[in-house]
Design a protein around this motif. Structure first.
Motif, PDB file in Angstrom:
ATOM      1  N   TYR A 124       0.844  -1.197   0.000  1.00  0.00           N
ATOM      2  CA  TYR A 124       0.000   0.000   0.000  1.00  0.00           C
ATOM      3  C   TYR A 124       0.884   1.253   0.000  1.00  0.00           C
ATOM      4  N   PHE A 125       0.575   2.188  -0.899  1.00  0.00           N
ATOM      5  CA  PHE A 125       1.286   3.470  -0.977  1.00  0.00           C
ATOM      6  C   PHE A 125       0.287   4.604  -0.780  1.00  0.00           C
ATOM      7  N   THR A 126       0.684   5.585   0.030  1.00  0.00           N
ATOM      8  CA  THR A 126      -0.127   6.786   0.239  1.00  0.00           C
ATOM      9  C   THR A 126       0.657   7.986  -0.278  1.00  0.00           C
ATOM     10  N   PHE A 127      -0.021   8.847  -1.053  1.00  0.00           N
ATOM     11  CA  PHE A 127       0.625  10.016  -1.672  1.00  0.00           C
ATOM     12  C   PHE A 127       0.093  11.297  -1.048  1.00  0.00           C
ATOM     13  N   ASN A 128       0.871  12.375  -1.159  1.00  0.00           N
ATOM     14  CA  ASN A 128       0.447  13.645  -0.576  1.00  0.00           C
ATOM     15  C   ASN A 128      -0.447  14.456  -1.501  1.00  0.00           C
ATOM     16  N   GLN A 129      -0.802  13.879  -2.637  1.00  0.00           N
ATOM     17  CA  GLN A 129      -1.709  14.546  -3.583  1.00  0.00           C
ATOM     18  C   GLN A 129      -2.318  13.486  -4.502  1.00  0.00           C
ATOM     19  N   CYS A 130      -3.323  13.869  -5.232  1.00  0.00           N
ATOM     20  CA  CYS A 130      -3.939  12.970  -6.206  1.00  0.00           C
ATOM     21  C   CYS A 130      -2.960  12.746  -7.359  1.00  0.00           C
ATOM     22  N   ILE A 131      -2.760  11.492  -7.745  1.00  0.00           N
ATOM     23  CA  ILE A 131      -1.841  11.210  -8.848  1.00  0.00           C
ATOM     24  C   ILE A 131      -2.614  10.668 -10.050  1.00  0.00           C
ATOM     25  N   ASP A 132      -1.967  10.674 -11.194  1.00  0.00           N
ATOM     26  CA  ASP A 132      -2.598  10.232 -12.442  1.00  0.00           C
ATOM     27  C   ASP A 132      -2.532   8.704 -12.531  1.00  0.00           C
ATOM     28  N   LYS A 133      -3.698   8.061 -12.359  1.00  0.00           N
ATOM     29  CA  LYS A 133      -3.712   6.604 -12.409  1.00  0.00           C
ATOM     30  C   LYS A 133      -3.583   6.064 -13.831  1.00  0.00           C
ATOM     31  N   ASN A 134      -3.649   6.982 -14.812  1.00  0.00           N
ATOM     32  CA  ASN A 134      -3.470   6.577 -16.217  1.00  0.00           C
ATOM     33  C   ASN A 134      -2.022   6.696 -16.673  1.00  0.00           C
ATOM     34  N   ASP A 135      -1.166   7.056 -15.723  1.00  0.00           N
ATOM     35  CA  ASP A 135       0.262   7.145 -16.047  1.00  0.00           C
ATOM     36  C   ASP A 135       0.758   5.806 -16.605  1.00  0.00           C
ATOM     37  N   GLU A 136       1.680   5.883 -17.560  1.00  0.00           N
ATOM     38  CA  GLU A 136       2.204   4.690 -18.224  1.00  0.00           C
ATOM     39  C   GLU A 136       2.761   3.669 -17.226  1.00  0.00           C
ATOM     40  N   PHE A 137       3.247   4.169 -16.093  1.00  0.00           N
ATOM     41  CA  PHE A 137       3.877   3.288 -15.099  1.00  0.00           C
ATOM     42  C   PHE A 137       2.916   2.220 -14.575  1.00  0.00           C
ATOM     43  N   TRP A 138       1.627   2.585 -14.414  1.00  0.00           N
ATOM     44  CA  TRP A 138       0.670   1.688 -13.773  1.00  0.00           C
ATOM     45  C   TRP A 138       0.107   0.631 -14.702  1.00  0.00           C
ATOM     46  N   LYS A 139       0.363   0.750 -16.005  1.00  0.00           N
ATOM     47  CA  LYS A 139      -0.241  -0.177 -16.959  1.00  0.00           C
ATOM     48  C   LYS A 139       0.228  -1.618 -16.770  1.00  0.00           C
ATOM     49  N   ASP A 140       1.455  -1.778 -16.290  1.00  0.00           N
ATOM     50  CA  ASP A 140       1.988  -3.124 -16.093  1.00  0.00           C
ATOM     51  C   ASP A 140       1.789  -3.638 -14.669  1.00  0.00           C
ATOM     52  N   GLN A 141       1.057  -2.875 -13.829  1.00  0.00           N
ATOM     53  CA  GLN A 141       0.885  -3.235 -12.430  1.00  0.00           C
ATOM     54  C   GLN A 141      -0.559  -3.653 -12.145  1.00  0.00           C
TER      55      GLN A 141
END
Length: 330
Positions: free
Chosen positions: A253-270
């Motif tokens: 579980y990761f918590t961020f200090n702001q809303c992040i873009d869940k469509n970022d290329e990084f998340w496609k393989d996760q």
């Protein structure tokens, strides 16, 4: 200590159409409906084991517990508990077992618990010296000695359940059956009951069969699990193997200090599950991936907190209920 072979319990009910006409027709001809609450169930439990009996509502857990304790008679099959046949209800058998049901009380509500204990002392023919030793020892372990003279109906649910446990163990049973013992209790009360059971089991090597919908009870107390579904045994083995039904993955579980873009290329393989605000994410990762993926996330995104945990047993149970065939691969 506990052996069952081809244990089966069948219940028969009857269909009836609505209204007076339906009742009249049913008087002459009834259509039976047969349901197997427990179906050819085999079980072998050694002395001193703690077994978690799991399954969805209606799976047959309580019916099985009632047969093991002799409350109901099986339709067919064999049971032997501590060398006795339960439904014969021999005096010696009743001295060797105890049953605690979270939704039913064995204490008398209108008298103090100590009076109930003394009634049980006479019922189980417990010598005075042993009775006093047990009451003092368990009263200290559960921290309830100041409640002995309070009417049971005036106690909280958590306080009453501690005293229910005491009442069930006064006669030094060899087998303890616990049917939803922590139902309705708060987190502190649940933890107190678990800790007491751990300590008591360590001292007396008692055999315990536990049913619970609180998976924390199972994980804390039961190294061995038996899963019942539709009256049949689906799984019988160690908790560690059961937890691997979903593979060797962990939840991170990761918590961020702001809303992040869940469509970022990084998340496609996760395998990622985001919260509605996109400021938290849960990843399911193999153990060898955790370091590499976590480092990449820490470098790329504004992480303020993260932690890992094994796959919760609730998720394993949910997965099995959705697809019972998954157990064939375990």
């Amino acid at each position: 200590m506990i052996i069952t072979k081809d244990l089966t319990k069948k219940f028969v009910s009857y269909k009836k159409q609505e209204g007076v006409k339906g009742a009249f027709n049913a008087f002459f001809k009834r259509e039976p409906i047969e349901k197997y609450a427990v179906d050819h169930f085999d079980l072998n439990i050694e002395q001193g084991e703690i077994i978690g009996l799991l399954g969805p509502n209606g799976a047959g857990k309580t019916t099985l517990m009632k047969m093991l304790t002799g409350i109901i008679v099986p339709s067919s099959g064999q049971i032997e508990i501590a060398g006795h046949i339960p439904w014969q209800r021999e005096k010696e058998f009743r001295k060797k077992i105890a049953l605690v049901m979270g939704q039913k009380s064995q204490l008398w509500w209108d008298i103090p618990s100590l009076d109930s204990f003394k009634l049980l002392q006479r019922y189980y023919e417990i010598p005075d010296k042993r009775f006093n030793e047990k009451v003092n020892m368990m009263g200290e372990l559960l921290n309830v000695k100041d409640l002995f003279h309070v009417h049971v109906r005036k106690l909280s649910l958590g306080e009453r359940m501690k005293l229910e446990l005491m009442a069930s163990l006064l006669h030094d049973p060899q087998v303890l059956f616990l049917d939803e013992p922590t139902i309705g209790l708060d987190l502190v009360a649940q933890e107190n009951i678990r800790q007491f059971l751990k300590e008591y089991h360590a001292k007396h090597n008692i055999t315990v069969v536990l049913t619970s919908h609180y998976m924390a009870d199972v994980q804390a107390l039961c190294p061995h699990l038996v899963l019942i579904s539709g009256g049949k045994k689906s799984y019988d083995g160690p908790l560690s193997k059961f937890e691997k039904v979903l593979g060797h993955k962990k939840s991170v579980y990761f918590t961020f200090n702001q809303c992040i873009d869940k469509n970022d290329e990084f998340w496609k393989d996760q395998d990622a599950i985001f919260t509605e605000n996109c400021d938290e994410v849960e990843l399911k990762l193999d153990e060898h991936e955790i370091r590499e993926v976590s480092a990449a996330i820490l470098n790329k995104f504004p992480v303020i907190d993260f932690h890992t945990e094994k796959m919760p047993i609730e998720k394993v149970m949910k997965k099995i209920m959705e697809d019972p065939e998954i157990l064939k691969n375990v």
